[in-house]
Design a protein around this motif. Structure first.
Motif, PDB file in Angstrom:
ATOM      1  N   SER A   8      -7.210   2.179   0.058  1.00 33.83           N
ATOM      2  CA  SER A   8      -7.642   2.121   1.459  1.00 33.83           C
ATOM      3  C   SER A   8      -8.585   0.957   1.702  1.00 33.83           C
ATOM      4  O   SER A   8      -8.501   0.288   2.732  1.00 33.83           O
ATOM      5  CB  SER A   8      -8.332   3.421   1.852  1.00 33.83           C
ATOM      6  OG  SER A   8      -7.434   4.483   1.821  1.00 33.83           O
ATOM      7  N   GLY A  37       3.374   5.238   6.819  1.00 32.18           N
ATOM      8  CA  GLY A  37       3.088   3.938   6.215  1.00 32.18           C
ATOM      9  C   GLY A  37       4.344   3.244   5.730  1.00 32.18           C
ATOM     10  O   GLY A  37       4.477   2.020   5.845  1.00 32.18           O
ATOM     11  N   SER A  81       6.133   1.965   8.927  1.00 29.01           N
ATOM     12  CA  SER A  81       5.475   0.800   9.529  1.00 29.01           C
ATOM     13  C   SER A  81       5.624  -0.438   8.648  1.00 29.01           C
ATOM     14  O   SER A  81       5.798  -1.542   9.157  1.00 29.01           O
ATOM     15  CB  SER A  81       4.006   1.090   9.827  1.00 29.01           C
ATOM     16  OG  SER A  81       3.284   1.285   8.635  1.00 29.01           O
ATOM     17  N   TRP A  90      -3.621   4.452   8.211  1.00 27.55           N
ATOM     18  CA  TRP A  90      -2.923   5.585   7.614  1.00 27.55           C
ATOM     19  C   TRP A  90      -3.384   5.832   6.180  1.00 27.55           C
ATOM     20  O   TRP A  90      -3.366   6.980   5.731  1.00 27.55           O
ATOM     21  CB  TRP A  90      -1.404   5.398   7.695  1.00 27.55           C
ATOM     22  CG  TRP A  90      -0.837   4.344   6.802  1.00 27.55           C
ATOM     23  CD1 TRP A  90      -0.598   3.048   7.111  1.00 27.55           C
ATOM     24  CD2 TRP A  90      -0.427   4.513   5.446  1.00 27.55           C
ATOM     25  NE1 TRP A  90      -0.083   2.392   6.028  1.00 27.55           N
ATOM     26  CE2 TRP A  90       0.046   3.268   4.990  1.00 27.55           C
ATOM     27  CE3 TRP A  90      -0.418   5.580   4.562  1.00 27.55           C
ATOM     28  CZ2 TRP A  90       0.522   3.072   3.703  1.00 27.55           C
ATOM     29  CZ3 TRP A  90       0.059   5.382   3.284  1.00 27.55           C
ATOM     30  CH2 TRP A  90       0.525   4.144   2.865  1.00 27.55           C
ATOM     31  N   THR A  91      -3.818   4.793   5.475  1.00 21.98           N
ATOM     32  CA  THR A  91      -4.324   5.010   4.111  1.00 21.98           C
ATOM     33  C   THR A  91      -5.662   5.737   4.143  1.00 21.98           C
ATOM     34  O   THR A  91      -5.946   6.552   3.257  1.00 21.98           O
ATOM     35  CB  THR A  91      -4.472   3.681   3.353  1.00 21.98           C
ATOM     36  OG1 THR A  91      -5.383   2.830   4.047  1.00 21.98           O
ATOM     37  CG2 THR A  91      -3.141   2.978   3.197  1.00 21.98           C
ATOM     38  N   SER A 115       0.822  -1.212   0.000  1.00 14.27           N
ATOM     39  CA  SER A 115       0.000   0.000   0.000  1.00 14.27           C
ATOM     40  C   SER A 115       0.855   1.260   0.000  1.00 14.27           C
ATOM     41  O   SER A 115       0.510   2.246  -0.658  1.00 14.27           O
ATOM     42  CB  SER A 115      -0.963  -0.004   1.186  1.00 14.27           C
ATOM     43  OG  SER A 115      -0.268  -0.176   2.390  1.00 14.27           O
ATOM     44  N   ARG A 138      -5.643  -0.313   6.171  1.00 13.67           N
ATOM     45  CA  ARG A 138      -4.706   0.303   7.099  1.00 13.67           C
ATOM     46  C   ARG A 138      -5.221   1.700   7.436  1.00 13.67           C
ATOM     47  O   ARG A 138      -5.718   2.411   6.574  1.00 13.67           O
ATOM     48  CB  ARG A 138      -3.324   0.397   6.492  1.00 13.67           C
ATOM     49  CG  ARG A 138      -2.753  -0.919   6.052  1.00 13.67           C
ATOM     50  CD  ARG A 138      -1.315  -1.023   6.478  1.00 13.67           C
ATOM     51  NE  ARG A 138      -0.568  -2.099   5.890  1.00 13.67           N
ATOM     52  CZ  ARG A 138      -0.768  -3.383   6.075  1.00 13.67           C
ATOM     53  NH1 ARG A 138      -1.771  -3.780   6.798  1.00 13.67           N
ATOM     54  NH2 ARG A 138      -0.002  -4.289   5.525  1.00 13.67           N
TER      55      ARG A 138
END
Length: 142
Positions: free
Chosen positions: A71, A125, A128, A78-79, A26, A76
Motif C-alpha cells: 500500500s 484492483g 482497474s 484499494w490497497t 500491486s 492506490r
C-alpha cells in the motif's frame, strides 16, 4: 470440508488467479500474498474447538505487514482498503485470543466476512489495472 469453505476457496482461487494474470504490479503482489495466506491457513488449521490457532494469526499478521508495504509503495486506494480489512482480521484474532467470551463461531464468521472484502478489493484492483493497461495499449496504437 464444508460447502462454504469450498466456495470461498474457489472464489479466492479465481480472484487471485485473475489478479496474477491480468492485474498490475500491486494487484499481482497482493493476489499472490492473499492466495498464499489462504493456502497456508488451510495447511496449519488445527481442529481445536476452544482456542484460536496462533499459526493462522501469525500468517494473517505477516499478510497485513505485506499488504501495508504494498500500500505504501503502490499508493492506490484499494490497497489501503484491503489492508484495513486485513487489519480487522488480525484484530479479530487478537480479540478472540484475549476475550474468551467471543465465540469461535463469531470469529470464523468475521474472518469470512472480511476476507470477502479483501477479495472484492483485489478484484477491483485487477479490473482497474487491466483497464489502465487496455487504455495504454489503445493510446499507443494510434
Amino acid at each position: 470440508m464444508q460447502i462454504h469453505t469450498l466456495f470461498s476457496l474457489g472464489l479466492a482461487t479465481v480472484v487471485c488467479g485473475a489478479a496474477i494474470g491480468f492485474g498490475d504490479y500491486s494487484a499481482r503482489r497482493i493476489g499472490v500474498a492473499a492466495g498464499l495466506a489462504w493456502a497456508g491457513s488451510l495447511l496449519v488449521h488445527g481442529n481445536d474447538a476452544y482456542n484460536v490457532d496462533l499459526a493462522i494469526m501469525a500468517i494473517d499478521t505477516a499478510t497485513l505487514v505485506y499488504f501495508g508495504f504494498i500500500s505504501i509503495r503502490a499508493r492506490r486506494l484499494w490497497t489501503i482498503i484491503a489492508s484495513a480489512f486485513q487489519a480487522i482480521v488480525v484484530a479479530s484474532h487478537v480479540a478472540t485470543t484475549i476475550d474468551l467470551r467471543v465465540t469461535l463461531g463469531t470469529f470464523y464468521m468475521s474472518m469470512a466476512m472480511w476476507s470477502y472484502g479483501i477479495l472484492a478489493c483485489i478484484a477491483f484492483g485487477t479490473w482497474s489495472g487491466w483497464r489502465a493497461n487496455c487504455r495504454a495499449t489503445a493510446d499507443t496504437e494510434f
